[in-house]
Design a protein around this motif. Structure first.
Motif, PDB file in Angstrom:
ATOM      1  N   ARG A 133      43.282  84.917  63.901  1.00 13.85           N
ATOM      2  CA  ARG A 133      44.208  86.052  63.753  1.00 13.85           C
ATOM      3  C   ARG A 133      44.112  86.643  62.350  1.00 13.85           C
ATOM      4  O   ARG A 133      44.129  87.862  62.172  1.00 13.85           O
TER       5      ARG A 133
ATOM      6  N   VAL B 249      48.897  90.992  66.059  1.00 12.74           N
ATOM      7  CA  VAL B 249      49.906  90.766  65.021  1.00 12.74           C
ATOM      8  C   VAL B 249      50.849  91.963  64.952  1.00 12.74           C
ATOM      9  O   VAL B 249      50.555  93.039  65.473  1.00 12.74           O
TER      10      VAL B 249
ATOM     11  N   MET C  13      53.316  87.431  63.519  1.00 14.66           N
ATOM     12  CA  MET C  13      52.811  87.414  64.889  1.00 14.66           C
ATOM     13  C   MET C  13      53.753  86.634  65.799  1.00 14.66           C
ATOM     14  O   MET C  13      54.624  85.883  65.335  1.00 14.66           O
TER      15      MET C  13
END
Length: 271
Positions: free
Chosen positions: A46, A79, A150
């Motif tokens: 991420r 996110v 997130m």
């Protein structure tokens, strides 16, 4: 009058109980670092995707992008926002219109192995709708710290665990396999299979997974390479306890797949 004696009051019963406890403890000591490793892999991916989005923004003229592109960059990274840290300055680069309240902040740069294992297990015992902030560092750009916010829910997807392997979907990478018997959290994957969207089941030779939306593929257990596949417009997948895979289509067809004595002998169909 004969009194029945509990099995745990006998020597053999106590030994059996101790063996069961030792096996359970050993399984936990093996499994928990594996779960922690996949959590780190997930969060790191991420961060890398968010970093790519931030670099795309900074490369735009005047570092300005339209709202549609900004939403697309955030959705790709999965996110709510992206913050770049440069020295003591925090710069908000990408942000959603609304961000849920943050329940916890995790800094991957300073977390110990014990903390990583604790945080990984907390994912499964905490609320399913938590929002978290993650701070870390990537190999891209100037390697400056990056901060993302997130949803934690994707981390709750359980990995596929076998006797000696753990298979987990990692955003931006696909299916990742690691050696379950290695105790270290920071370890190299055995292999990575990009393009896989879901892992179904595994046996002693193959890992069965979904590729895209319309193909079931059998990956080699040792190298992660596709060995054979079955294509179709499938909308639902599940795996039975015996390893049989069931898929269904909107047209009402139900197809089952199971490895036969010959490679690729897999399909039967019914309506």
């Amino acid at each position: 009058m004969r009194v029945r004696q509990s099995i745990f009051n006998t020597l053999s019963g106590r030994i059996l109980g101790l063996m069961a406890i030792f096996v359970l403890v050993a399984e936990v000591l093996i499994f928990v670092p594996s779960v922690a490793r996949f959590r780190v892999e997930h969060l790191q991916s991420r961060l890398e995707l968010a970093q790519l989005g931030a670099l795309a923004l900074l490369a735009a003229p005047d570092a300005i992008v339209g709202p549609d592109l900004e939403r697309e960059l955030l959705a790709t990274a999965g996110v709510y926002n992206v913050v770049l840290r440069r020295e003591d300055v925090r710069e908000l680069v990408l942000s959603s219109d609304t961000i849920p309240s943050v329940a916890a902040v995790y800094d991957l740069r300073t977390a110990s192995n014990l903390a990583l294992m604790r945080d990984a297990m907390a994912v499964f015992f905490g609320p399913a709708d938590r929002t978290i902030t993650v701070i870390g560092q990537t190999e891209q750009g100037a390697r400056s710290p990056i901060e993302i916010t997130m949803a934690e829910e994707p981390l709750r997807e359980a990995p596929l665990v076998t006797n000696d392997r753990v298979y987990q979907m990692v955003p931006g990478r696909g299916l990742v396999a690691i050696d379950k018997m290695e105790g270290q959290i920071y370890r190299q994957p055995l292999w990575t299979a990009p393009g896989i969207t879901r892992v179904l089941t595994a046996d002693d030779r193959f890992v069965y997974a979904v590729q895209g939306r319309d193909r079931i593929v059998a990956l080699g257990r040792d190298d992660g390479q596709p060995k054979f596949s079955v294509a179709g417009k499938f909308d639902f997948f599940t795996a039975g306890q015996d390893g049989t895979i069931y898929a269904a289509t909107n047209a009402g067809a139900i197809v089952s797949f199971k490895r036969g004595p010959y490679l690729g002998e897999t399909a039967t169909a019914a309506r």
